[in-house]
Design a protein around this motif. Sequence first.
Motif, PDB file in Angstrom:
ATOM      1  N   LYS A   1      52.523  89.373  11.848  1.00  0.00           N
ATOM      2  CA  LYS A   1      53.323  88.167  10.956  1.00  0.00           C
ATOM      3  C   LYS A   1      53.616  87.015  11.525  1.00  0.00           C
ATOM      4  O   LYS A   1      53.376  85.543  10.463  1.00  0.00           O
ATOM      5  N   GLY A   2      54.286  86.921  12.105  1.00  0.00           N
ATOM      6  CA  GLY A   2      55.336  85.634  11.539  1.00  0.00           C
ATOM      7  C   GLY A   2      55.146  84.339  13.347  1.00  0.00           C
ATOM      8  O   GLY A   2      53.972  85.189  14.445  1.00  0.00           O
ATOM      9  N   ASP A   3      54.322  83.539  12.798  1.00  0.00           N
ATOM     10  CA  ASP A   3      54.334  82.538  13.877  1.00  0.00           C
ATOM     11  C   ASP A   3      54.403  82.688  15.413  1.00  0.00           C
ATOM     12  O   ASP A   3      53.502  81.758  16.030  1.00  0.00           O
ATOM     13  N   LYS A   4      56.046  82.306  15.316  1.00  0.00           N
ATOM     14  CA  LYS A   4      56.026  82.282  16.322  1.00  0.00           C
ATOM     15  C   LYS A   4      56.615  84.335  16.803  1.00  0.00           C
ATOM     16  O   LYS A   4      56.827  84.439  18.358  1.00  0.00           O
ATOM     17  N   ASP A   5      55.561  85.326  16.455  1.00  0.00           N
ATOM     18  CA  ASP A   5      55.796  86.336  16.852  1.00  0.00           C
ATOM     19  C   ASP A   5      55.016  86.374  18.192  1.00  0.00           C
ATOM     20  O   ASP A   5      53.915  86.182  18.138  1.00  0.00           O
ATOM     21  N   LEU A   6      55.262  87.098  18.830  1.00  0.00           N
ATOM     22  CA  LEU A   6      54.313  88.079  20.455  1.00  0.00           C
ATOM     23  C   LEU A   6      54.264  89.160  20.456  1.00  0.00           C
ATOM     24  O   LEU A   6      54.808  90.144  20.401  1.00  0.00           O
ATOM     25  N   ILE A   7      53.335  89.495  21.478  1.00  0.00           N
ATOM     26  CA  ILE A   7      53.414  90.944  21.986  1.00  0.00           C
ATOM     27  C   ILE A   7      52.536  90.364  23.031  1.00  0.00           C
ATOM     28  O   ILE A   7      51.727  90.045  23.593  1.00  0.00           O
TER      29      ILE A   7
ATOM     30  N   SER B   1      49.691  87.972  23.472  1.00  0.00           N
ATOM     31  CA  SER B   1      49.157  86.956  22.485  1.00  0.00           C
ATOM     32  C   SER B   1      50.347  86.948  21.068  1.00  0.00           C
ATOM     33  O   SER B   1      50.907  87.899  21.065  1.00  0.00           O
ATOM     34  N   GLY B   2      50.035  85.988  20.491  1.00  0.00           N
ATOM     35  CA  GLY B   2      50.555  85.490  19.816  1.00  0.00           C
ATOM     36  C   GLY B   2      49.298  85.660  18.152  1.00  0.00           C
ATOM     37  O   GLY B   2      48.620  86.208  18.329  1.00  0.00           O
ATOM     38  N   SER B   3      50.715  85.535  16.771  1.00  0.00           N
ATOM     39  CA  SER B   3      49.397  85.833  15.737  1.00  0.00           C
ATOM     40  C   SER B   3      48.608  84.709  15.520  1.00  0.00           C
ATOM     41  O   SER B   3      47.369  84.795  14.552  1.00  0.00           O
ATOM     42  N   ASP B   4      48.704  83.540  16.901  1.00  0.00           N
ATOM     43  CA  ASP B   4      47.238  82.720  16.585  1.00  0.00           C
ATOM     44  C   ASP B   4      46.287  83.605  17.327  1.00  0.00           C
ATOM     45  O   ASP B   4      45.162  83.432  17.237  1.00  0.00           O
TER      46      ASP B   4
END
Length: 309
Positions: free
Chosen positions: A58-64, A81-84
Amino acid sequence: MKDYLIRAVSNDGSVRAFGCITKDTANKARQYHNTTPVATAALGRLLTAAAMMGSMLKGDKDLITLQMTGSGPLGRVLAVSGSDCMVKGYVDNPYVDLPLNEKGKLDVGGAIGSNGFLTVITDLGLKEPYIGKIPLVTGEVGDDIANYYATSEQTPSVVGLGVLVDRDFSVKNSGGIIIQVMPDALDETIDRLEQNIHNITSITDMLESGMSIEQILSLALSGIDFHFTEKSEVGYYCNCSRERVRRVLSSVGEAELRSIIEEDGKAELCCHFCPKKYEFDKDELTLILSELHESKRADSINEEEKIND
């Protein structure tokens, strides 16, 4: 056509689906890391999965971060990967070469190995990231991602991933799908999905036949009322910088940094995710050491003041 990801959802919200094309992304990873075909396929599959899983953030700065460490010769295979849907990754041993498996395909499962773990790290900007770790099932990536969702998130999922490597070792086609059933799904919806999945063969075979990722998802969701939602660009992007690498040098500690200065007089650090190299001469290293010393001194004074108070 640029790589992209498409999302779909059933009209009642009980099924959600993701599909993406990652040919250019996987090819860039191959060029960056000079991977053999089986390493290209393994890393490309994990990057594809990471892009789709990143799109769920969800968040712009979230990462997996997805990390597979098996008993095979590839060692660790990692993708972020980020949310982008911008991804990066690497494999420990990019030059591994294995014979084709019994199906005449690249032996990704053998290269990764089934004796090991899949670790999923989700960083939502909280104090600590969420870490899920499960034993590998086959090392084929798709099977293990599906098992992760079933085991760690109790979300039944269909995961299909494929990377087709051409004779010149370039990536000819790459893509994947993830289809997930929500808890409120009707039995008839689940039954329909199970029937449809039998019509989904190899992702790369379907892409090679001329099918788009939208058509593949439509086949998987046949008989279920659904609609496509968002479409996002997917790409390989490394955000390394000199300042980030400088912080890495700062983290090694005064003793190690002093040793580097005295023995080598310089430092060269290579990014894990791209070919960039960063060089620091003796003057720069001495400045970093001085900053570390001053920071340590300031912390000591602060601690002393707290004790006196």
